[in-house]
Design an enzyme around this catalytic site. Structure first.
Site, PDB file in Angstrom:
ATOM      1  N   ASP A 127       0.858  -1.187   0.000  1.00  0.00           N
ATOM      2  CA  ASP A 127       0.000   0.000   0.000  1.00  0.00           C
ATOM      3  C   ASP A 127       0.895   1.238   0.000  1.00  0.00           C
ATOM      4  OD1 ASP A 127      -2.156   1.700   0.151  1.00  0.00           O
ATOM      5  OD2 ASP A 127      -2.621   1.269   2.252  1.00  0.00           O
ATOM      6  N   ASN A 155      11.508  -7.604  -7.354  1.00  0.00           N
ATOM      7  CA  ASN A 155      11.000  -6.301  -7.786  1.00  0.00           C
ATOM      8  C   ASN A 155      12.136  -5.311  -7.906  1.00  0.00           C
ATOM      9  OD1 ASN A 155      10.668  -3.712  -5.931  1.00  0.00           O
ATOM     10  ND2 ASN A 155      10.629  -5.489  -4.554  1.00  0.00           N
ATOM     11  N   LEU A 191      11.084  -1.850  -8.444  1.00  0.00           N
ATOM     12  CA  LEU A 191      10.145  -0.743  -8.658  1.00  0.00           C
ATOM     13  C   LEU A 191      10.846   0.611  -8.593  1.00  0.00           C
ATOM     14  CD1 LEU A 191       7.183  -2.128  -6.540  1.00  0.00           C
ATOM     15  CD2 LEU A 191       7.113  -1.681  -8.997  1.00  0.00           C
ATOM     16  N   PHE A 206      10.871   2.838  -5.791  1.00  0.00           N
ATOM     17  CA  PHE A 206      10.102   3.854  -5.045  1.00  0.00           C
ATOM     18  C   PHE A 206       9.142   4.627  -5.946  1.00  0.00           C
ATOM     19  CE2 PHE A 206      13.479   4.661  -1.454  1.00  0.00           C
ATOM     20  CZ  PHE A 206      13.182   3.432  -0.908  1.00  0.00           C
ATOM     21  N   ASN A 239       6.352   4.496   6.117  1.00  0.00           N
ATOM     22  CA  ASN A 239       7.715   4.148   5.692  1.00  0.00           C
ATOM     23  C   ASN A 239       8.220   5.257   4.776  1.00  0.00           C
ATOM     24  OD1 ASN A 239       9.713   3.014   3.819  1.00  0.00           O
ATOM     25  ND2 ASN A 239       9.285   1.040   4.783  1.00  0.00           N
ATOM     26  N   SER A 271      16.321  -0.354   0.465  1.00  0.00           N
ATOM     27  CA  SER A 271      15.841  -0.772  -0.849  1.00  0.00           C
ATOM     28  C   SER A 271      17.030  -0.868  -1.796  1.00  0.00           C
ATOM     29  CB  SER A 271      14.849   0.239  -1.410  1.00  0.00           C
ATOM     30  OG  SER A 271      14.686  -0.003  -2.803  1.00  0.00           O
ATOM     31  N   ASN A 318      16.827  -0.745  -4.947  1.00  0.00           N
ATOM     32  CA  ASN A 318      16.424  -0.246  -6.266  1.00  0.00           C
ATOM     33  C   ASN A 318      16.580   1.254  -6.466  1.00  0.00           C
ATOM     34  OD1 ASN A 318      15.622  -2.884  -7.096  1.00  0.00           O
ATOM     35  ND2 ASN A 318      13.837  -2.658  -5.753  1.00  0.00           N
ATOM     36  N   THR A 319      17.110   1.946  -5.462  1.00  0.00           N
ATOM     37  CA  THR A 319      17.468   3.356  -5.625  1.00  0.00           C
ATOM     38  C   THR A 319      18.980   3.432  -5.513  1.00  0.00           C
ATOM     39  OG1 THR A 319      15.377   4.167  -4.706  1.00  0.00           O
ATOM     40  CG2 THR A 319      17.244   5.676  -4.625  1.00  0.00           C
ATOM     41  N   LYS A 323      14.872   0.202   8.942  1.00  0.00           N
ATOM     42  CA  LYS A 323      14.712  -1.040   8.155  1.00  0.00           C
ATOM     43  C   LYS A 323      15.996  -1.335   7.397  1.00  0.00           C
ATOM     44  CE  LYS A 323      11.603  -3.367   4.939  1.00  0.00           C
ATOM     45  NZ  LYS A 323      10.295  -3.312   4.296  1.00  0.00           N
ATOM     46  N   ASN A 346      14.686  -6.021   4.538  1.00  0.00           N
ATOM     47  CA  ASN A 346      14.206  -5.707   3.191  1.00  0.00           C
ATOM     48  C   ASN A 346      14.517  -6.882   2.256  1.00  0.00           C
ATOM     49  OD1 ASN A 346      13.342  -4.101   0.926  1.00  0.00           O
ATOM     50  ND2 ASN A 346      13.810  -2.306   2.177  1.00  0.00           N
ATOM     51  N   GLY A 403       9.807 -13.714   3.932  1.00  0.00           N
ATOM     52  CA  GLY A 403       9.434 -15.108   3.684  1.00  0.00           C
ATOM     53  C   GLY A 403       8.441 -15.710   4.642  1.00  0.00           C
TER      54      GLY A 403
HETATM   55  C1  LIG Z   1       6.607  -5.518  -4.875  1.00  0.00           C
HETATM   56  C2  LIG Z   1       7.326  -5.133  -3.613  1.00  0.00           C
HETATM   57  C3  LIG Z   1       7.484  -3.789  -3.291  1.00  0.00           C
HETATM   58  C4  LIG Z   1       8.158  -3.428  -2.123  1.00  0.00           C
HETATM   59  N1  LIG Z   1       8.267  -2.102  -1.803  1.00  0.00           N
HETATM   60  C5  LIG Z   1       8.862  -1.743  -0.632  1.00  0.00           C
HETATM   61  C6  LIG Z   1       8.941  -0.381  -0.253  1.00  0.00           C
HETATM   62  O1  LIG Z   1       8.455   0.509  -0.935  1.00  0.00           O
HETATM   63  N2  LIG Z   1       9.556  -0.088   0.926  1.00  0.00           N
HETATM   64  C7  LIG Z   1      10.085  -1.050   1.749  1.00  0.00           C
HETATM   65  O2  LIG Z   1      10.618  -0.738   2.820  1.00  0.00           O
HETATM   66  N3  LIG Z   1       9.993  -2.359   1.413  1.00  0.00           N
HETATM   67  C8  LIG Z   1       9.402  -2.719   0.264  1.00  0.00           C
HETATM   68  N4  LIG Z   1       9.308  -4.049  -0.064  1.00  0.00           N
HETATM   69  C9  LIG Z   1       9.934  -5.047   0.828  1.00  0.00           C
HETATM   70  C10 LIG Z   1       8.930  -5.648   1.803  1.00  0.00           C
HETATM   71  O3  LIG Z   1       8.412  -4.676   2.666  1.00  0.00           O
HETATM   72  C11 LIG Z   1       9.610  -6.756   2.646  1.00  0.00           C
HETATM   73  O4  LIG Z   1      10.627  -6.179   3.426  1.00  0.00           O
HETATM   74  C12 LIG Z   1      10.220  -7.848   1.787  1.00  0.00           C
HETATM   75  O5  LIG Z   1       9.441  -8.098   0.637  1.00  0.00           O
HETATM   76  C13 LIG Z   1      10.378  -9.161   2.547  1.00  0.00           C
HETATM   77  O6  LIG Z   1       9.131  -9.649   3.008  1.00  0.00           O
HETATM   78  P1  LIG Z   1       8.294 -10.779   2.206  1.00  0.00           P
HETATM   79  O7  LIG Z   1       9.238 -11.890   1.907  1.00  0.00           O
HETATM   80  O8  LIG Z   1       7.193 -11.183   3.165  1.00  0.00           O
HETATM   81  O9  LIG Z   1       7.776 -10.102   0.994  1.00  0.00           O
HETATM   82  C14 LIG Z   1       8.667  -4.435  -1.257  1.00  0.00           C
HETATM   83  C15 LIG Z   1       8.489  -5.781  -1.587  1.00  0.00           C
HETATM   84  C16 LIG Z   1       7.825  -6.139  -2.734  1.00  0.00           C
HETATM   85  C17 LIG Z   1       7.652  -7.607  -3.056  1.00  0.00           C
END
Ligand SMILES: Cc1cc2nc3c(=O)[nH]c(=O)nc-3n(C[C@H](O)[C@H](O)[C@H](O)COP(=O)(O)O)c2cc1C
Length: 362
Positions: free
Chosen positions: A65, A111, A113, A115, A139, A173, A175-176, A215, A244, A295
C-alpha cells in the site's frame, strides 16, 4: 469462502502481469469486495511494543500500500498493523516496466520498482481522512534525484507526524542507486541524528513521541551489522525492521526469472532474513523491539521469527501466492501454536531460538 476466493483470485491474477494484478488487488480492497476476516481477538497475542498496543503481532510489510490507499481495508483482513510507503517527498515514476516478476516455483518475487509513489502530500491527505483506529506505520524514503537525502527523511517525519503511528526509515531498498550506502557507519550516524532530532521536534506539533524503526538489508557483513547496532543504540532509535529484499539469488529453482535485477522476497528470503534478525537481537540485547520480515508464509514461520528474536512480524510476498485470507489464517494459527506449546503469551516465546538462528550461515 476465503479458500474459494484464493483459488479464484490466484488463477485469475496469475494470468496477468504482476503489477496489473497488484493494482486490481488494491481496487478490490478499496471496493470492499474482499471478505473481511472475523477473528475473535486472542488476548495472548496482544502486546505493547514501542509504546503501541498491538492486537496481534502480524503486520503487512511496506510496498503493498505504497500510497496509503487501503490501510483500513488491510487491517480488516486480520492484520494487527499495516505500513504504508515507501513515500518520498515528491511523486516519482520509478523504474521502467516490467519491474515486478513472480518466481512461482519458489513462491518468490523479484521487484525493481524504485520507489514509485505519489509523494508525501497525496499519502498525507489520505491518512488525514482516516476515521478508524488501528496502527498504521509510515515508511519514508528519499527521492532518486534529491540533492539532499537526509533532508528527504526529515521532511517525511515533519509531514506525517500527525497521522503516523510509527515511522520506518527505509535505507535498504536495493532499487534506488546509492540508497544502501546510508547503512555505512558515518552516513548512518548523520542520518539517524537528523531523523531523531526531527522526531523530537515533532513532539511539540503532534503531542506524541512517535517510535522510529530502521529497516535494514539482509545482505550486510558482520561488521556492517556491528556498525548498525552501535548507531541504533547510540542515537536512541526505537527499533529495527529486519529485513528488506535481498540481492542474493541462492537456492532458487526458477532460473528463468532469477536473472532479473532487483530485490528478491518471499520464501527463499526466509532463512537469510531470520538469521540476520537473530544476529541483530544478539547484538542489541533484549530491550529494543525488532520487527521480523522476509518469507513469512504461515503461523509456523511467523512464530519462528519470534523465536529468532522478533517482537512483531510482517509479510508481503507470500500473500501474492496465498491470497488475502493469509493474514487471518496466520493469526488463528498462532493461537493454535500457543495452545500446543502451553504458552500464556506470544512474548513468552520470543528469543527461544536466537542462538540456533544466529549460527546459520548466510
Ligand atoms: C513488490 C514489492 C514492493 C516493495 N516495496 C517496498 C517499499 O516501498 N519499501 C520497503 O521498505 N519495502 C518494500 N518491499 C519489501 C517488503 O516490505 C519486505 O521487506 C520484503 O518483501 C520481505 O518480506 P516478504 O518476503 O514477506 O515479501 C517491497 C516488496 C515487494 C515484493
Amino acid at each position: 469462502m476465503i479458500d474459494a476466493f484464493k483459488a479464484l483470485t490466484r488463477r485469475g491474477l496469475f494470468l496477468i502481469d504482476p503489477e496489473t494484478a497488484h493494482g486490481l488487488s488494491i481496487a478490490a480492497l478499496k471496493s470492499g469486495l474482499v471478505p473481511s476476516c472475523r477473528s475473535d481477538a486472542d488476548p495472548r497475542l496482544a502486546q505493547t511494543v514501542a509504546g503501541l498496543a498491538f492486537a496481534n503481532p502480524l503486520g503487512l510489510a511496506a510496498g503493498f500500500d505504497k500510497n496509503a490507499e487501503v490501510p483500513d481495508a488491510v487491517l480488516r483482513l486480520g492484520f494487527g498493523f499495516t505500513e504504508i510507503g515507501t513515500v518520498t517527498p515528491l511523486a516519482q515514476a520509478g523504474n521502467p516496466k516490467p519491474r515486478i516478476f513472480r518466481l512461482v516455483e519458489d513462491e518468490a518475487v523479484i521487484n525493481r520498482l524504485g520507489f514509485n509513489n505519489e509523494g508525501h502530500e497525496t499519502a498525507f491527505a489520505r491518512l488525514r481522512q482516516r476515521r478508524a483506529a488501528g496502527i498504521v506505520g509510515v515508511n519514508i524514503g528519499a527521492n532518486k534525484d534529491t540533492a539532499d537525502r537526509i533532508a528527504d527523511y526529515v521532511a517525511g517525519i515533519a509531514r506525517f507526524c500527525d497521522v503516523a503511528s510509527y515511522f520506518t526509515v527505509n535505507i535498504s531498498s536495493p532499487n534506488t542507486p546509492g540508497l544502501r550506502d546510508l547503512q555505512g557507519r558515518q552516513n548512518l550516524a548523520e542520518l539517524l541524528s537528523a531523523v531523531m532530532s526531527a522526531r523530537d521536534a515533532a513532539v511539540e506539533k503532534s503531542g506524541r513521541k512517535l517510535p522510529v524503526f530502521l529497516k535494514i538489508a539482509p545482505d550486510l557483513s558482520e561488521e556492517g551489522l556491528d556498525d548498525i547496532a552501535a548507531e541504533v543504540l547510540d542515537k536512541g532509535v526505537d527499533g529495527l525492521i529486519v529485513s528488506n529484499t535481498t540481492l542474493s539469488r541462492d537456492g532458487l529453482n526458477d532460473r528463468r526469472q532469477a536473472g532479473e535485477a532487483g530485490g528478491l522476497s518471499g520464501k527463499p528470503l526466509f532463512a537469510r532474513s531470520t538469521a540476520v534478525l537473530a544476529r541483530m537481537r544478539h547484538r542489541i540485547g533484549p530491550a529494543l523491539p525488532i520487527i521480523g520480515v522476509g518469507g513469512v508464509s504461515s503461523a509456523e514461520t511467523a512464530l519462528e521469527k519470534i523465536r529468532a528474536g522478533a517482537d512483531l512480524v510482517q509479510l508481503y510476498s507470500c500473500m501474492v501466492y496465498e491470497g488475502p485470507g493469509l493474514a487471518g489464517a496466520v493469526v488463528k494459527g498462532l493461537s493454535r501454536l500457543l495452545d500446543r506449546d502451553g504458552a500464556k503469551s506470544i512474548r513468552e516465546l520470543r528469543d527461544s531460538r536466537v542462538d540456533h538462528w544466529r549460527a546459520q550461515k548466510i
